[in-house]
Design a protein around this motif. Structure first.
Motif, PDB file in Angstrom:
ATOM      1  N   GLU A   2      30.021  25.898  32.000  1.00  0.00           N
ATOM      2  CA  GLU A   2      29.790  25.785  30.637  1.00  0.00           C
ATOM      3  C   GLU A   2      30.784  26.660  30.207  1.00  0.00           C
ATOM      4  O   GLU A   2      31.320  28.104  30.958  1.00  0.00           O
ATOM      5  CB  GLU A   2      28.124  26.603  30.547  1.00  0.00           C
ATOM      6  N   LEU A   3      30.924  26.694  28.481  1.00  0.00           N
ATOM      7  CA  LEU A   3      32.294  27.276  28.093  1.00  0.00           C
ATOM      8  C   LEU A   3      32.071  28.928  28.330  1.00  0.00           C
ATOM      9  O   LEU A   3      33.108  29.910  28.613  1.00  0.00           O
ATOM     10  CB  LEU A   3      32.390  27.245  26.711  1.00  0.00           C
ATOM     11  N   ARG A   4      30.770  29.041  28.429  1.00  0.00           N
ATOM     12  CA  ARG A   4      29.918  30.542  28.233  1.00  0.00           C
ATOM     13  C   ARG A   4      30.611  31.226  29.665  1.00  0.00           C
ATOM     14  O   ARG A   4      31.089  32.376  29.520  1.00  0.00           O
ATOM     15  CB  ARG A   4      28.651  31.022  27.956  1.00  0.00           C
ATOM     16  N   THR A   5      30.468  30.923  30.832  1.00  0.00           N
ATOM     17  CA  THR A   5      30.841  30.609  32.174  1.00  0.00           C
ATOM     18  C   THR A   5      32.428  31.521  31.962  1.00  0.00           C
ATOM     19  O   THR A   5      32.547  32.132  33.348  1.00  0.00           O
ATOM     20  CB  THR A   5      30.171  30.480  33.270  1.00  0.00           C
ATOM     21  N   LEU A   6      32.629  30.428  31.701  1.00  0.00           N
ATOM     22  CA  LEU A   6      34.288  29.932  31.537  1.00  0.00           C
ATOM     23  C   LEU A   6      34.576  31.506  30.832  1.00  0.00           C
ATOM     24  O   LEU A   6      35.981  32.056  31.650  1.00  0.00           O
ATOM     25  CB  LEU A   6      34.550  29.480  30.498  1.00  0.00           C
ATOM     26  N   ARG A   7      34.392  32.052  29.681  1.00  0.00           N
ATOM     27  CA  ARG A   7      34.348  32.877  29.213  1.00  0.00           C
ATOM     28  C   ARG A   7      34.209  34.014  30.327  1.00  0.00           C
ATOM     29  O   ARG A   7      34.655  35.181  30.430  1.00  0.00           O
ATOM     30  CB  ARG A   7      33.436  33.439  27.959  1.00  0.00           C
ATOM     31  N   TYR A   8      32.885  34.810  30.646  1.00  0.00           N
ATOM     32  CA  TYR A   8      32.941  35.267  32.217  1.00  0.00           C
ATOM     33  C   TYR A   8      34.188  35.873  32.859  1.00  0.00           C
ATOM     34  O   TYR A   8      34.660  37.052  33.802  1.00  0.00           O
ATOM     35  CB  TYR A   8      31.362  35.337  32.876  1.00  0.00           C
ATOM     36  N   PHE A   9      33.618  34.238  33.607  1.00  0.00           N
ATOM     37  CA  PHE A   9      34.865  34.285  34.745  1.00  0.00           C
ATOM     38  C   PHE A   9      36.536  34.797  34.007  1.00  0.00           C
ATOM     39  O   PHE A   9      37.381  35.609  35.068  1.00  0.00           O
ATOM     40  CB  PHE A   9      35.204  32.148  35.015  1.00  0.00           C
ATOM     41  N   VAL A  10      37.435  34.586  32.480  1.00  0.00           N
ATOM     42  CA  VAL A  10      38.149  34.916  32.360  1.00  0.00           C
ATOM     43  C   VAL A  10      38.448  35.987  32.125  1.00  0.00           C
ATOM     44  O   VAL A  10      39.641  37.392  32.575  1.00  0.00           O
ATOM     45  CB  VAL A  10      38.437  33.993  31.118  1.00  0.00           C
ATOM     46  N   ALA A  11      37.187  36.816  32.060  1.00  0.00           N
ATOM     47  CA  ALA A  11      37.399  38.936  31.509  1.00  0.00           C
ATOM     48  C   ALA A  11      37.292  38.492  32.476  1.00  0.00           C
ATOM     49  O   ALA A  11      38.097  40.051  33.331  1.00  0.00           O
ATOM     50  CB  ALA A  11      36.131  38.823  31.042  1.00  0.00           C
ATOM     51  N   VAL A  12      36.276  38.551  34.239  1.00  0.00           N
ATOM     52  CA  VAL A  12      37.148  39.398  35.249  1.00  0.00           C
ATOM     53  C   VAL A  12      37.798  39.146  36.101  1.00  0.00           C
ATOM     54  O   VAL A  12      38.891  39.835  36.270  1.00  0.00           O
ATOM     55  CB  VAL A  12      36.076  38.604  35.838  1.00  0.00           C
ATOM     56  N   ALA A  13      38.828  37.526  35.642  1.00  0.00           N
ATOM     57  CA  ALA A  13      40.032  37.425  36.431  1.00  0.00           C
ATOM     58  C   ALA A  13      41.100  38.145  35.376  1.00  0.00           C
ATOM     59  O   ALA A  13      41.830  38.639  35.922  1.00  0.00           O
ATOM     60  CB  ALA A  13      40.297  35.841  35.629  1.00  0.00           C
ATOM     61  N   GLU A  14      40.381  38.955  34.687  1.00  0.00           N
ATOM     62  CA  GLU A  14      41.837  39.390  33.768  1.00  0.00           C
ATOM     63  C   GLU A  14      41.598  40.986  34.033  1.00  0.00           C
ATOM     64  O   GLU A  14      43.034  41.864  34.063  1.00  0.00           O
ATOM     65  CB  GLU A  14      41.839  39.125  32.298  1.00  0.00           C
ATOM     66  N   GLU A  15      40.536  41.518  34.149  1.00  0.00           N
ATOM     67  CA  GLU A  15      40.319  43.536  34.289  1.00  0.00           C
ATOM     68  C   GLU A  15      40.482  43.088  35.993  1.00  0.00           C
ATOM     69  O   GLU A  15      40.650  44.228  36.102  1.00  0.00           O
ATOM     70  CB  GLU A  15      38.775  42.946  33.679  1.00  0.00           C
ATOM     71  N   LEU A  16      39.908  42.467  36.736  1.00  0.00           N
ATOM     72  CA  LEU A  16      40.587  42.150  38.387  1.00  0.00           C
ATOM     73  C   LEU A  16      38.812  43.762  38.586  1.00  0.00           C
ATOM     74  O   LEU A  16      39.018  44.293  39.090  1.00  0.00           O
ATOM     75  CB  LEU A  16      41.395  42.385  38.614  1.00  0.00           C
ATOM     76  N   HIS A  17      38.045  43.921  37.724  1.00  0.00           N
ATOM     77  CA  HIS A  17      37.315  44.163  37.851  1.00  0.00           C
ATOM     78  C   HIS A  17      35.456  44.091  36.921  1.00  0.00           C
ATOM     79  O   HIS A  17      35.937  43.937  35.597  1.00  0.00           O
ATOM     80  CB  HIS A  17      37.566  45.758  37.645  1.00  0.00           C
ATOM     81  N   PHE A  18      35.143  44.083  37.735  1.00  0.00           N
ATOM     82  CA  PHE A  18      33.888  43.625  37.382  1.00  0.00           C
ATOM     83  C   PHE A  18      32.479  44.760  36.559  1.00  0.00           C
ATOM     84  O   PHE A  18      32.504  43.785  35.563  1.00  0.00           O
ATOM     85  CB  PHE A  18      32.179  42.864  38.506  1.00  0.00           C
ATOM     86  N   GLY A  19      33.152  46.105  36.238  1.00  0.00           N
ATOM     87  CA  GLY A  19      32.666  46.946  35.569  1.00  0.00           C
ATOM     88  C   GLY A  19      33.147  46.621  34.919  1.00  0.00           C
ATOM     89  O   GLY A  19      32.347  46.521  33.426  1.00  0.00           O
ATOM     90  N   ARG A  20      34.696  46.902  34.142  1.00  0.00           N
ATOM     91  CA  ARG A  20      35.425  46.546  32.882  1.00  0.00           C
ATOM     92  C   ARG A  20      35.053  44.747  32.352  1.00  0.00           C
ATOM     93  O   ARG A  20      34.829  45.379  31.138  1.00  0.00           O
ATOM     94  CB  ARG A  20      36.949  46.452  33.024  1.00  0.00           C
ATOM     95  N   ALA A  21      34.867  43.907  33.410  1.00  0.00           N
ATOM     96  CA  ALA A  21      34.682  43.226  32.402  1.00  0.00           C
ATOM     97  C   ALA A  21      33.643  42.962  31.676  1.00  0.00           C
ATOM     98  O   ALA A  21      33.207  42.267  30.722  1.00  0.00           O
ATOM     99  CB  ALA A  21      34.874  41.706  33.358  1.00  0.00           C
TER     100      ALA A  21
END
Length: 283
Positions: A2-21
Motif C-alpha cells: 500500500e502507498l501508505r505503508t511505503l510512506r511509512y517506510f520512506v519516513a523511517v529510511a530517511e530518519e533512520l529512527h523509528f521514534g523520529r519517523a
C-alpha cells in the motif's frame, strides 16, 4: 504494497529512527513498527538492520527507498492531475519551519490575486528535511534553501543570503568584526540528526565533520548555543535573541533560498507558483 505503508517506510529510511519517523508521521511508534515488519514479511526480506547503535538500511532497503520515492512521487502526480481534471483547485506548499522571510508575504498576495479560487495548504517541516516534504511526496512545491540532493527535482535559486557564526555574546570570538571558519576550528557545533541530507548537513557545518548537540529546529539551534556555548551558522539577517550574536563569516558561500518541484511536473498551479516566487524574490 500500500502507498501508505511505503510512506511509512520512506519516513523511517530517511530518519533512520523509528521514534523520529513516528513523530514526523504524527503517529505513535508501535503501529509504525508493526507496519514495517508486515512490509518486510510481505517482501520476504529485511529492510532495516536494528541494533543498539541505531537503524540502518539493508541493501534491499536501499533499493526499496529509491523505488518507493519514485512510486510515491508518481502517485501524487496522478492524484493531482485527476483532482485538477475533476475541478479541484488545491496546491500544497512545503516551507521550512521557523522561517520568517518577508518576501513570502508578498508571494502569498501575488498568488492569491492570480489564483483566487485555489486553496493553498502550507506544510512546515523542521531543518532535517530541506525538501520540506517534496521528496516524500507530501507537497507539490517547496520554498526552502539549498543545497540538498536534487535527484528527481528541479531547483531554481531565488536569492543569495550572507551567513555568519551564531555565538554566545560572551564568547571571545563574538568580539570580532568578522571570522573565518579556521577561527572556529576545534569548537563543538550543533549538528543535525543522522540521516539528514548530506549536502545540507555539510553546508551548515562549514564543510567539516562536526560534533555537538543534535538539533532539528532554529529554536533548538539557538538554545544549543545559549546553553552549551556551541557554534553554528545562521543568516546574517536573522536577529538573534538576547545573549546571542551573529558574526559574519568571510569564507562561507551564501545560503540560497530556492523553489523546488518534481522534475517533469507540469501542473499549471506549480508552474505559476515558481514564476511568481521568482518575481517576488527578484523585486
Amino acid at each position: 504494497m500500500e502507498l501508505r505503508t511505503l510512506r511509512y517506510f520512506v519516513a523511517v529510511a530517511e530518519e533512520l529512527h523509528f521514534g523520529r519517523a513516528a513523530a514526523r508521521l504524527h503517529m505513535s511508534q508501535p503501529p509504525l513498527s508493526r507496519a514495517i515488519k508486515r512490509l518486510e514479511a510481505d517482501l520476504g526480506t529485511g529492510l532495516f538492520v536494528r541494533s543498539s547503535a541505531g537503524v540502518a538500511l539493508t541493501p534491499a532497503g536501499a533499493v526499496l527507498l529509491t523505488e518507493a520515492r519514485a512510486l510515491l512521487g508518481r502517485a501524487d502526480r496522478v492524484r493531482a492531475r485527476v483532482a485538477a481534471a475533476g475541478g479541484a483547485r488545491l496546491l500544497t506548499v512545503g516551507v521550512l519551519g521557523d522561517s520568517a522571510d518577508p518576501v513570502v508575504t508578498r508571494l502569498a498576495g501575488a498568488y492569491r490575486r492570480q489564483h483566487p479560487g485555489v486553496e493553498v495548504r502550507v506544510r512546515e517541516t523542521d531543518l532535517t528535511d530541506p525538501t520540506c516534504g517534496l521528496r516524500a511526496g507530501l507537497v507539490d512545491v517547496a520554498l526552502t534553501r539549498g543545497p540538498f540532493d536534487e535527484t528527481g527535482l528541479t531547483v531554481r535559486e531565488l536569492r543569495a543570503d550572507p551567513v555568519g557564526a551564531l555565538l554566545r555574546a560572551d564568547d571571545p570570538p563574538a568580539r570580532h568584526g568578522a571570522l573565518a571558519l579556521a577561527d572556529l576550528a576545534g569548537r563543538r557545533w550543533f549538528v543535525f540528526p543522522e540521516g539528514t541530507d548530506r549536502l545540507w548537513q555539510a553546508y551548515w557545518n562549514g564543510g567539516e565533520p562536526r560534533e555537538g548537540p543534535v538539533v532539528r529546529s532554529v529554536q533548538e539551534c539557538r538554545q544549543a548555543v545559549l546553553w552549551n556555548g556551541t557554534v553554528g551558522m545562521t543568516l546574517l539577517s536573522h536577529e538573534p535573541p538576547a545573549g546571542l550574536t551573529v558574526v559574519p563569516l568571510t569564507d562561507m558561500p551564501p545560503s540560497r533560498p530556492v523553489v523546488a518541484w518534481h522534475t517533469g511536473d507540469t501542473q499549471p498551479l506549480v508552474r505559476s507558483f515558481v514564476r511568481l516566487a521568482a518575481a517576488a524574490y527578484r523585486n
